[in-house]
Design a protein around this motif. Structure first.
Motif, short mmCIF file in Angstrom:
data_model
loop_
_atom_site.label_atom_id
_atom_site.label_comp_id
_atom_site.label_asym_id
_atom_site.label_seq_id
_atom_site.Cartn_x
_atom_site.Cartn_y
_atom_site.Cartn_z
N THR A 117 11.18 88.45 -13.80
CA THR A 117 12.06 87.49 -14.47
C THR A 117 12.63 88.07 -15.76
O THR A 117 13.77 87.78 -16.13
CB THR A 117 11.29 86.19 -14.77
N ALA A 118 11.86 88.90 -16.42
CA ALA A 118 12.35 89.56 -17.63
C ALA A 118 13.27 90.73 -17.30
O ALA A 118 14.37 90.84 -17.84
CB ALA A 118 11.15 90.06 -18.46
N TRP A 119 12.83 91.59 -16.39
CA TRP A 119 13.57 92.83 -16.13
C TRP A 119 14.89 92.57 -15.43
O TRP A 119 15.93 93.16 -15.79
CB TRP A 119 12.71 93.79 -15.31
N GLN A 120 14.90 91.70 -14.43
CA GLN A 120 16.15 91.44 -13.71
C GLN A 120 17.20 90.78 -14.59
O GLN A 120 18.39 90.95 -14.36
CB GLN A 120 15.85 90.58 -12.47
N ALA A 121 16.76 90.06 -15.60
CA ALA A 121 17.70 89.37 -16.49
C ALA A 121 18.19 90.26 -17.63
O ALA A 121 19.32 90.11 -18.09
CB ALA A 121 17.05 88.12 -17.06
N LEU A 122 17.34 91.17 -18.08
CA LEU A 122 17.62 91.87 -19.34
C LEU A 122 17.68 93.39 -19.19
O LEU A 122 17.50 94.12 -20.16
CB LEU A 122 16.54 91.51 -20.37
N ARG A 123 17.99 93.87 -18.02
CA ARG A 123 17.97 95.32 -17.81
C ARG A 123 19.16 96.03 -18.47
O ARG A 123 19.13 97.23 -18.66
CB ARG A 123 17.92 95.64 -16.32
N GLU A 124 20.23 95.28 -18.80
CA GLU A 124 21.42 95.88 -19.39
C GLU A 124 21.78 95.17 -20.69
O GLU A 124 22.67 94.32 -20.73
CB GLU A 124 22.58 95.84 -18.40
N VAL A 125 21.07 95.50 -21.76
CA VAL A 125 21.28 94.81 -23.04
C VAL A 125 21.46 95.80 -24.20
O VAL A 125 21.32 95.42 -25.36
CB VAL A 125 20.11 93.85 -23.35
N SER A 126 21.76 97.04 -23.91
CA SER A 126 21.88 98.05 -24.95
C SER A 126 22.90 97.64 -26.02
O SER A 126 24.03 97.27 -25.71
CB SER A 126 22.29 99.39 -24.34
N GLY A 127 22.47 97.68 -27.28
CA GLY A 127 23.35 97.37 -28.39
C GLY A 127 23.61 95.91 -28.63
O GLY A 127 24.37 95.56 -29.55
N LYS A 128 22.97 95.02 -27.86
CA LYS A 128 23.22 93.59 -28.00
C LYS A 128 22.17 92.90 -28.88
O LYS A 128 21.04 93.36 -29.00
CB LYS A 128 23.23 92.91 -26.62
N ARG A 129 22.60 91.79 -29.50
CA ARG A 129 21.67 90.91 -30.20
C ARG A 129 21.21 89.86 -29.18
O ARG A 129 22.01 89.09 -28.65
CB ARG A 129 22.36 90.22 -31.38
N VAL A 130 19.90 89.87 -28.90
CA VAL A 130 19.35 89.02 -27.86
C VAL A 130 18.36 88.04 -28.48
O VAL A 130 17.43 88.44 -29.20
CB VAL A 130 18.64 89.86 -26.78
N LEU A 131 18.56 86.75 -28.20
CA LEU A 131 17.63 85.71 -28.63
C LEU A 131 16.83 85.25 -27.43
O LEU A 131 17.39 84.83 -26.41
CB LEU A 131 18.40 84.52 -29.23
N ILE A 132 15.50 85.32 -27.53
CA ILE A 132 14.60 84.93 -26.44
C ILE A 132 13.79 83.72 -26.88
O ILE A 132 13.02 83.79 -27.85
CB ILE A 132 13.67 86.09 -26.06
N HIS A 133 13.97 82.61 -26.18
CA HIS A 133 13.19 81.41 -26.47
C HIS A 133 11.82 81.50 -25.79
O HIS A 133 11.69 82.05 -24.70
CB HIS A 133 13.93 80.16 -25.99
#
Length: 285
Positions: A117-133
């Motif tokens: 659930t984590a990897w399939q959603a967030l595998r391409e986030v380089s350089g992004k600001r990501v907020l995780i609830h």
């Protein structure tokens, strides 16, 4: 074999420990001797009747596990057929992957659902600001690590008591949602990963940067907004192999808060439903 059966929809007391027939593998399936099974919120939602399409009781629950099949140690997740709270489960061979060699069966069983659930959603986030609830939860604590390993600036919402734990996993910034409205504490987020749901949807839209995306894994009130995306995890032995690589390289570690014997599945569900578990719960078989 011994297994847990939901004898009627309702509370944890509806989980019954006893003897059931051993499953027979169908075409393309293998029989897995389960050594440990992970516990997820979806399990008690199915048990309590919150999930459609499951069918009438009695039925079995649990869909992530670690064990042995055809002489090798494996772990996996199978969404279509429930029943991992048992000594044996029959699943398609393609949903399995070799168990991470550095882990025993308990932490390995805690990984498949949350890590996918984590990897399939967030595998391409380089350089992004990501907020995780819910950054300290079962999916959240792994999502923090996946996003950080992928090159993101990671912001997490969690109770203050969990801040040290989440920061040690790589979070750059933390918000105590019980003391501060996160909409007033953060701005210009490229991706919000919502692991809470409900009213967190529309509130999360307010913190997005132009072009930002709200990725929802629970079901929230922002559905219909053009920035909203619904996420559903998929069973994949290939993706689990990638997760094994992260574990073995030290980039991903799973935290198991509670380990209980299979017969105490009801207690495990009570703990999971409390919403106060850091990391995962695992049943030993």
């Amino acid at each position: 074999m011994r297994a847990i059966t939901v004898r009627a929809l309702g509370g944890p007391e509806m989980l019954e420990f006893g003897e059931v027939p051993e499953p027979e593998p169908g075409p393309g399936e293998v029989l897995v001797r389960v050594r440990a099974a992970g516990v997820n919120p979806a399990d008690w939602k199915v048990r309590s009747g919150q999930v459609d399409g499951v069918g009438a009781p009695p039925f079995r629950v649990g869909y992530e596990f670690s064990g042995e099949a055809r002489g090798r140690e494996v772990f996996g997740m199978w969404l279509t057929r429930w029943g991992a709270y048992a000594e044996y489960v029959a699943v398609p061979e393609h949903v399995l992957a070799p168990k991470p060699p550095s882990l025993d069966h308990v932490p390995a069983a805690a990984l498949p659902t949350a890590a996918l659930t984590a990897w399939q959603a967030l595998r391409e986030v380089s350089g992004k600001r990501v907020l995780i609830h819910a950054a300290a939860g079962g999916v959240g604590h792994l999502a923090v690590q996946v996003a950080k390993a992928g090159g993101a600036y990671v912001i997490g919402t969690a109770r203050a008591a969990n801040h040290e734990f989440v920061r040690a996993l790589g979070a750059d910034e933390l918000i105590d949602y019980s003391a501060v409205d996160f909409t007033e504490a953060v701005r210009d987020v490229d991706l919000v990963y919502d692991l809470v749901g409900g009213s967190y949807g529309k509130r999360s839209l307010a913190v997005l940067a132009p072009g930002g995306v709200l990725l929802d894994a629970q079901g929230n009130d922002a559905e219909g907004d053009p920035r909203y995306r619904r996420f559903y995890v998929q069973s994949s032995g290939e993706d689990l192999a990638r997760i094994t690589e992260m574990v073995e390289s030290g980039r991903l570690r799973v935290h198991v808060e509670h380990t209980l014997p299979l017969a105490e599945a009801a207690k495990a569900h009570e703990l999971s439903e409390s919403g106060r578990v850091r990391g995962k719960i695992v049943l030993t078989v």
